[in-house]
Design a protein around this motif. Sequence first.
Motif, mmCIF file in Angstrom:
data_model
loop_
_atom_site.group_PDB
_atom_site.id
_atom_site.type_symbol
_atom_site.label_atom_id
_atom_site.label_comp_id
_atom_site.label_asym_id
_atom_site.label_seq_id
_atom_site.Cartn_x
_atom_site.Cartn_y
_atom_site.Cartn_z
ATOM 1 N N LEU A 23 0.838 -1.209 0.000
ATOM 2 C CA LEU A 23 0.000 0.000 0.000
ATOM 3 C C LEU A 23 0.868 1.251 0.000
ATOM 4 C CD1 LEU A 23 -2.804 1.368 0.324
ATOM 5 C CD2 LEU A 23 -2.482 1.199 2.789
ATOM 6 N N ALA A 24 1.883 1.246 0.857
ATOM 7 C CA ALA A 24 2.761 2.409 0.968
ATOM 8 C C ALA A 24 3.511 2.655 -0.346
ATOM 9 C CB ALA A 24 3.751 2.212 2.121
ATOM 10 N N ARG A 25 3.928 1.584 -1.004
ATOM 11 C CA ARG A 25 4.607 1.736 -2.300
ATOM 12 C C ARG A 25 3.660 2.294 -3.349
ATOM 13 N NH1 ARG A 25 9.050 -1.847 -5.013
ATOM 14 N NH2 ARG A 25 8.797 -0.034 -6.369
ATOM 15 N N ALA A 26 2.418 1.806 -3.319
ATOM 16 C CA ALA A 26 1.440 2.268 -4.309
ATOM 17 C C ALA A 26 1.194 3.763 -4.152
ATOM 18 C CB ALA A 26 0.130 1.500 -4.143
ATOM 19 N N ILE A 27 1.127 4.231 -2.918
ATOM 20 C CA ILE A 27 0.816 5.642 -2.691
ATOM 21 C C ILE A 27 2.045 6.526 -2.879
ATOM 22 C CG2 ILE A 27 0.078 7.327 -0.944
ATOM 23 C CD1 ILE A 27 -1.854 5.231 0.130
ATOM 24 N N THR A 28 3.187 6.113 -2.359
ATOM 25 C CA THR A 28 4.360 6.986 -2.418
ATOM 26 C C THR A 28 5.153 6.832 -3.710
ATOM 27 O OG1 THR A 28 5.838 5.381 -1.361
ATOM 28 C CG2 THR A 28 4.633 6.876 0.087
ATOM 29 N N SER A 32 11.916 3.405 -0.652
ATOM 30 C CA SER A 32 12.520 3.910 0.590
ATOM 31 C C SER A 32 11.489 4.677 1.401
ATOM 32 C CB SER A 32 13.733 4.784 0.288
ATOM 33 O OG SER A 32 13.365 5.802 -0.628
ATOM 34 N N ASP A 33 10.651 5.463 0.733
ATOM 35 C CA ASP A 33 9.555 6.136 1.436
ATOM 36 C C ASP A 33 8.611 5.117 2.040
ATOM 37 O OD1 ASP A 33 9.059 9.080 -0.713
ATOM 38 O OD2 ASP A 33 10.482 8.647 0.908
ATOM 39 N N ALA A 34 8.355 4.046 1.298
ATOM 40 C CA ALA A 34 7.420 3.017 1.764
ATOM 41 C C ALA A 34 7.931 2.386 3.057
ATOM 42 C CB ALA A 34 7.220 1.959 0.688
ATOM 43 N N GLU A 35 9.254 2.185 3.125
ATOM 44 C CA GLU A 35 9.851 1.636 4.357
ATOM 45 C C GLU A 35 9.591 2.551 5.541
ATOM 46 O OE1 GLU A 35 14.071 0.285 3.093
ATOM 47 O OE2 GLU A 35 13.940 0.104 5.300
ATOM 48 N N GLU A 36 9.849 3.828 5.341
ATOM 49 C CA GLU A 36 9.639 4.849 6.364
ATOM 50 C C GLU A 36 8.186 4.826 6.830
ATOM 51 O OE1 GLU A 36 12.594 6.417 6.689
ATOM 52 O OE2 GLU A 36 11.715 7.152 8.564
ATOM 53 N N VAL A 37 7.282 4.750 5.862
ATOM 54 C CA VAL A 37 5.844 4.773 6.152
ATOM 55 C C VAL A 37 5.454 3.576 7.008
ATOM 56 C CG1 VAL A 37 3.579 4.411 5.099
ATOM 57 C CG2 VAL A 37 5.131 6.131 4.154
ATOM 58 N N VAL A 38 5.924 2.389 6.623
ATOM 59 C CA VAL A 38 5.551 1.179 7.360
ATOM 60 C C VAL A 38 6.103 1.238 8.786
ATOM 61 C CG1 VAL A 38 5.856 -1.320 7.499
ATOM 62 C CG2 VAL A 38 5.290 -0.249 5.322
ATOM 63 N N ALA A 39 7.353 1.701 8.927
ATOM 64 C CA ALA A 39 7.934 1.821 10.266
ATOM 65 C C ALA A 39 7.110 2.796 11.109
ATOM 66 C CB ALA A 39 9.383 2.274 10.180
ATOM 67 N N ASP A 40 6.749 3.935 10.533
ATOM 68 C CA ASP A 40 5.928 4.928 11.235
ATOM 69 C C ASP A 40 4.580 4.359 11.622
ATOM 70 O OD1 ASP A 40 6.771 8.114 9.597
ATOM 71 O OD2 ASP A 40 7.673 6.993 11.261
ATOM 72 N N ALA A 41 3.943 3.682 10.679
ATOM 73 C CA ALA A 41 2.579 3.196 10.902
ATOM 74 C C ALA A 41 2.560 2.141 12.007
ATOM 75 C CB ALA A 41 1.983 2.629 9.613
ATOM 76 N N PHE A 42 3.490 1.199 11.953
ATOM 77 C CA PHE A 42 3.523 0.180 13.010
ATOM 78 C C PHE A 42 3.909 0.797 14.354
ATOM 79 C CE2 PHE A 42 2.517 -4.053 11.586
ATOM 80 C CZ PHE A 42 2.532 -3.942 10.193
ATOM 81 N N GLY A 43 4.783 1.780 14.316
ATOM 82 C CA GLY A 43 5.136 2.490 15.549
ATOM 83 C C GLY A 43 3.924 3.195 16.135
ATOM 84 N N GLN A 44 3.156 3.811 15.283
ATOM 85 C CA GLN A 44 1.962 4.498 15.746
ATOM 86 C C GLN A 44 0.921 3.507 16.254
ATOM 87 O OE1 GLN A 44 0.155 6.990 12.785
ATOM 88 N NE2 GLN A 44 -1.141 8.012 14.261
ATOM 89 N N ALA A 45 0.775 2.407 15.539
ATOM 90 C CA ALA A 45 -0.159 1.353 15.976
ATOM 91 C C ALA A 45 0.231 0.869 17.363
ATOM 92 C CB ALA A 45 -0.144 0.194 14.985
ATOM 93 N N TRP A 46 1.508 0.686 17.564
ATOM 94 C CA TRP A 46 2.016 0.232 18.852
ATOM 95 C C TRP A 46 1.638 1.203 19.961
ATOM 96 C CZ3 TRP A 46 3.546 -3.598 21.641
ATOM 97 C CH2 TRP A 46 4.346 -3.377 22.773
ATOM 98 N N ARG A 47 1.788 2.497 19.661
ATOM 99 C CA ARG A 47 1.503 3.500 20.696
ATOM 100 C C ARG A 47 0.012 3.658 20.947
ATOM 101 N NH1 ARG A 47 5.261 6.006 17.990
ATOM 102 N NH2 ARG A 47 3.854 7.452 16.982
ATOM 103 N N LEU A 48 -0.779 3.483 19.929
ATOM 104 C CA LEU A 48 -2.192 3.815 20.041
ATOM 105 C C LEU A 48 -3.112 2.638 20.335
ATOM 106 C CD1 LEU A 48 -2.553 6.288 17.050
ATOM 107 C CD2 LEU A 48 -2.275 6.843 19.457
#
Lengths: 181, 249
Positions: A23-28, A32-48
């Motif tokens: 999904l991240a690759r399709a949008i971005t 490399s951006d997709a990697e950043e996005v996935v790391a951010d998203a899972f990090g946010q999921a973890w926090r929330l």
Amino acid sequence: MSRGDERALAELYDRYGAAMFGLARAITGHPSDAEEVVADAFGQAWRLAESFDSTRAGTFAWLAMLTRSRALDIVRARHRRERVEGRAARATIDGFALPVASLAALPDRHAELLDLRTRVESALSELPPEQRRVVELAYFGGLTHSEIARETATPLGTVKTRLRAAMEKLRVALAAYMDVG
Amino acid sequence: MSDHSWLDFAASYALDTLSPEERTAFEAHLADCPRCQAEVRAHREVGGLLALAVPAQSPPPGLKGRVLREAARRPAARRMGSRMSGGWLAAAALLLVAIGLGVFGWTAREGRRAAERQLARTRSDLAARDSLLGALLAPDLAWARLTTTDAAPSIRLFWSRSQGLVVLAAFRLPAAPVGRTYQLWGIAEGGAPVSVGTFNTSVDGQATATFHVDPGAEFAVSAVTEEPRGGSVQPTSAPFLVGSWQAGP
């Protein structure tokens, strides 16, 4: 952080990491951006997240919307010069369409995602083309109503009506697979 | 606008295609409308499933390790067993109960001594700022400590009603991700969350901030959520830090 929680996060990643990366690759449009996005998203999921239940459609949908938001944020932040046209051009599901047979080769670990994929693809293909286009632009391109109106040379009111109608149809088509309904 | 008309906004809101003005207006309505909230939830789930329209791709091998390492460094939300789609206030209330049962057993005297110690620490950090000193020395000082049931992070809040100032000091709070910020909310008994302000932490996990609030404001509880940069009209996620206000000396 308890071991149980970390295990739940790892399982969430094992199950859906590839889907989120796709999904991240399709949008971005950039791995490399997709990697950043996935790391951010899972990090946010973890926090929330209050709990991780990887088996529920609701959990997948929630994580996907998080991933989509982070992906659109990166597109807006890092590619400021990219105009709406660029995002619109990338936001086309047809470019990613795969023959059903090769769906089995996708790196999804669990059969239920495969079934859902065919359902979603079928539901999208049943939309009138102009409604489908509005969904593509809104969802994958992150375009606002006005941007979609300009991009497709249709009136603003028509865009709003089409998006609403499309989402209602999709909701009905996918109701049996949803948590919330 | 009649209720029916507001429902028309739900799908667009769920996909974030509204204009900023429409979004603000709809969010103000959404805070009080369970029917629209349910519509938004349903459309968000449809939106989430649309992610399946594009193929999955194997991420780079190092990404999983990175995700797990970053999680290990950051605090997790309180595990409640209820889903994200539960009521925001219900989540805040449950978290408060959990904290009340587990961590907080402070009497008024212990609370005051702890507040005075914290006051001394905070005062030394803020000595140059007159308005903050004024708030901290106010005779009508109220204080709150926001925490999860784990040790870190934590936030201390001080509120001078007469001056309409809330002072915040945060510790061990990781910086919000790019494009995101932290937002502090005040909630009156039976009321909807009211934004106090947004803030972010520096690399060392600390932040101090001052917010102006209505002198007439009545908060029973405060909470922190993570929001898009610029903040939100209403919280868009469950709070990860909550605390109730205690009257000062």
